[in-house]
Scaffold this motif. Sequence first.
Motif, PDB file in Angstrom:
ATOM      1  N   HIS A   1      70.632  17.433  60.750  1.00  0.00           N
ATOM      2  CA  HIS A   1      70.896  16.294  61.234  1.00  0.00           C
ATOM      3  C   HIS A   1      71.364  16.604  62.685  1.00  0.00           C
ATOM      4  O   HIS A   1      70.970  15.883  63.615  1.00  0.00           O
ATOM      5  CB  HIS A   1      72.055  15.401  60.581  1.00  0.00           C
ATOM      6  CG  HIS A   1      72.397  14.288  61.418  1.00  0.00           C
ATOM      7  ND1 HIS A   1      71.636  13.086  61.465  1.00  0.00           N
ATOM      8  CD2 HIS A   1      73.593  13.870  62.150  1.00  0.00           C
ATOM      9  CE1 HIS A   1      72.075  12.341  62.424  1.00  0.00           C
ATOM     10  NE2 HIS A   1      73.271  12.645  62.860  1.00  0.00           N
ATOM     11  N   HIS A   2      72.350  17.607  63.058  1.00  0.00           N
ATOM     12  CA  HIS A   2      72.866  17.899  64.461  1.00  0.00           C
ATOM     13  C   HIS A   2      72.090  18.977  64.887  1.00  0.00           C
ATOM     14  O   HIS A   2      72.327  19.483  66.192  1.00  0.00           O
ATOM     15  CB  HIS A   2      74.081  18.198  64.139  1.00  0.00           C
ATOM     16  CG  HIS A   2      75.018  17.101  63.510  1.00  0.00           C
ATOM     17  ND1 HIS A   2      75.035  16.044  64.562  1.00  0.00           N
ATOM     18  CD2 HIS A   2      75.743  16.814  62.768  1.00  0.00           C
ATOM     19  CE1 HIS A   2      75.965  14.873  63.841  1.00  0.00           C
ATOM     20  NE2 HIS A   2      76.250  15.509  62.649  1.00  0.00           N
ATOM     21  N   GLY A   3      70.977  19.604  64.436  1.00  0.00           N
ATOM     22  CA  GLY A   3      70.090  20.540  64.905  1.00  0.00           C
ATOM     23  C   GLY A   3      69.236  20.110  66.154  1.00  0.00           C
ATOM     24  O   GLY A   3      69.351  19.001  66.397  1.00  0.00           O
ATOM     25  N   TRP A   4      68.209  20.634  66.147  1.00  0.00           N
ATOM     26  CA  TRP A   4      67.102  20.399  67.203  1.00  0.00           C
ATOM     27  C   TRP A   4      65.692  19.706  66.631  1.00  0.00           C
ATOM     28  O   TRP A   4      64.914  19.433  67.372  1.00  0.00           O
ATOM     29  CB  TRP A   4      66.520  21.361  68.014  1.00  0.00           C
ATOM     30  CG  TRP A   4      67.697  21.675  68.942  1.00  0.00           C
ATOM     31  CD1 TRP A   4      68.971  22.665  68.464  1.00  0.00           C
ATOM     32  CD2 TRP A   4      68.247  21.480  70.343  1.00  0.00           C
ATOM     33  NE1 TRP A   4      69.741  22.812  69.556  1.00  0.00           N
ATOM     34  CE2 TRP A   4      69.133  22.159  70.780  1.00  0.00           C
ATOM     35  CE3 TRP A   4      67.507  20.746  71.179  1.00  0.00           C
ATOM     36  CZ2 TRP A   4      69.679  21.946  71.930  1.00  0.00           C
ATOM     37  CZ3 TRP A   4      67.793  20.603  72.540  1.00  0.00           C
ATOM     38  CH2 TRP A   4      69.002  21.367  72.874  1.00  0.00           C
TER      39      TRP A   4
ATOM     40  N   GLN B   1      84.322  14.191  68.061  1.00  0.00           N
ATOM     41  CA  GLN B   1      83.297  14.728  66.972  1.00  0.00           C
ATOM     42  C   GLN B   1      82.239  13.551  66.635  1.00  0.00           C
ATOM     43  O   GLN B   1      82.521  12.377  66.794  1.00  0.00           O
ATOM     44  CB  GLN B   1      84.118  14.873  65.649  1.00  0.00           C
ATOM     45  CG  GLN B   1      85.076  16.241  65.740  1.00  0.00           C
ATOM     46  CD  GLN B   1      84.124  17.454  65.947  1.00  0.00           C
ATOM     47  OE1 GLN B   1      83.224  17.452  65.641  1.00  0.00           O
ATOM     48  NE2 GLN B   1      84.990  18.353  66.189  1.00  0.00           N
ATOM     49  N   PRO B   2      81.139  14.039  65.990  1.00  0.00           N
ATOM     50  CA  PRO B   2      80.644  15.304  65.824  1.00  0.00           C
ATOM     51  C   PRO B   2      80.108  16.032  67.055  1.00  0.00           C
ATOM     52  O   PRO B   2      79.922  17.270  67.404  1.00  0.00           O
ATOM     53  CB  PRO B   2      79.431  15.228  64.823  1.00  0.00           C
ATOM     54  CG  PRO B   2      78.792  13.689  65.243  1.00  0.00           C
ATOM     55  CD  PRO B   2      80.194  13.044  65.566  1.00  0.00           C
TER      56      PRO B   2
ATOM     57  N   LEU C   1      75.435  15.407  73.872  1.00  0.00           N
ATOM     58  CA  LEU C   1      75.724  16.912  74.298  1.00  0.00           C
ATOM     59  C   LEU C   1      75.863  17.819  73.052  1.00  0.00           C
ATOM     60  O   LEU C   1      75.300  17.446  72.142  1.00  0.00           O
ATOM     61  CB  LEU C   1      77.065  16.861  75.073  1.00  0.00           C
ATOM     62  CG  LEU C   1      77.030  15.707  76.399  1.00  0.00           C
ATOM     63  CD1 LEU C   1      78.342  15.654  77.250  1.00  0.00           C
ATOM     64  CD2 LEU C   1      75.800  15.900  77.230  1.00  0.00           C
ATOM     65  N   SER C   2      76.752  18.905  73.393  1.00  0.00           N
ATOM     66  CA  SER C   2      76.725  19.611  72.046  1.00  0.00           C
ATOM     67  C   SER C   2      77.884  19.217  71.382  1.00  0.00           C
ATOM     68  O   SER C   2      78.672  18.295  71.628  1.00  0.00           O
ATOM     69  CB  SER C   2      76.770  21.305  72.831  1.00  0.00           C
ATOM     70  OG  SER C   2      77.021  22.200  71.679  1.00  0.00           O
ATOM     71  N   ASN C   3      78.487  20.285  70.526  1.00  0.00           N
ATOM     72  CA  ASN C   3      79.750  19.961  69.881  1.00  0.00           C
ATOM     73  C   ASN C   3      80.906  20.080  70.999  1.00  0.00           C
ATOM     74  O   ASN C   3      80.854  20.333  72.108  1.00  0.00           O
ATOM     75  CB  ASN C   3      80.030  20.881  68.571  1.00  0.00           C
ATOM     76  CG  ASN C   3      80.104  22.474  69.131  1.00  0.00           C
ATOM     77  OD1 ASN C   3      81.173  22.725  70.021  1.00  0.00           O
ATOM     78  ND2 ASN C   3      79.265  23.220  68.837  1.00  0.00           N
TER      79      ASN C   3
ATOM     80  N   MET D   1      68.298  11.516  73.722  1.00  0.00           N
ATOM     81  CA  MET D   1      68.023  12.977  73.923  1.00  0.00           C
ATOM     82  C   MET D   1      69.081  13.816  73.811  1.00  0.00           C
ATOM     83  O   MET D   1      70.198  13.356  73.891  1.00  0.00           O
ATOM     84  CB  MET D   1      67.586  12.998  75.610  1.00  0.00           C
ATOM     85  CG  MET D   1      68.658  13.027  76.390  1.00  0.00           C
ATOM     86  SD  MET D   1      68.127  13.140  78.130  1.00  0.00           S
ATOM     87  CE  MET D   1      67.184  14.491  78.417  1.00  0.00           C
ATOM     88  N   LYS D   2      68.763  15.024  73.624  1.00  0.00           N
ATOM     89  CA  LYS D   2      69.709  16.062  73.427  1.00  0.00           C
ATOM     90  C   LYS D   2      69.525  17.142  74.635  1.00  0.00           C
ATOM     91  O   LYS D   2      68.693  17.418  75.134  1.00  0.00           O
ATOM     92  CB  LYS D   2      69.428  17.146  72.459  1.00  0.00           C
ATOM     93  CG  LYS D   2      70.481  18.069  71.979  1.00  0.00           C
ATOM     94  CD  LYS D   2      70.567  18.242  70.627  1.00  0.00           C
ATOM     95  CE  LYS D   2      71.605  19.086  70.281  1.00  0.00           C
ATOM     96  NZ  LYS D   2      72.187  18.976  68.959  1.00  0.00           N
ATOM     97  N   ALA D   3      70.848  16.778  75.530  1.00  0.00           N
ATOM     98  CA  ALA D   3      70.981  17.143  76.764  1.00  0.00           C
ATOM     99  C   ALA D   3      71.149  18.818  77.065  1.00  0.00           C
ATOM    100  O   ALA D   3      72.007  19.298  76.078  1.00  0.00           O
ATOM    101  CB  ALA D   3      71.876  16.454  77.651  1.00  0.00           C
TER     102      ALA D   3
END
Length: 128
Positions: free
Chosen positions: A27-30, A51-52, A69-71, A106-108
């Motif tokens: 889920h939290h990957g790419w 979180q997350p 963003l990331s964790n 989007m995942k920045a």
Amino acid sequence: MGAGCIGRRTLAVLGFSALGARGAAAHHGWSWAEGEQMTLTGTIREVYVGQPHPTLRVEADDGLWTVELSNPRQTARSGFSAESAAAGDRVVAIGNRARERNERRMKAVRITVRDRTYDIYPDRIRSS
């Protein structure tokens, strides 16, 4: 209960834990994001650092986007914190958009706010 029963029970719990961890990683990957990177420019409407993973809600020309963003730990290592941005700030985000074209997410890998650049995923930034 014998030692064998406790061992089997422990293995079962560990097995379910591993399945849950793998599901969370998916889920939290790419895998949900396209391989091609894009640039999104807009105005921050909301900043969440927790979180997350921290997120920005960004109003762009084509609507409201969620910029992940990331964790929290990795995002902090980039220098970004809750004080780095606020509602009303302009942002330029480079990253990978959701494969689902109707989803504005989007995942920045890099964001620029207040003339400061934060490399969220430095090893994933592609030269333009």
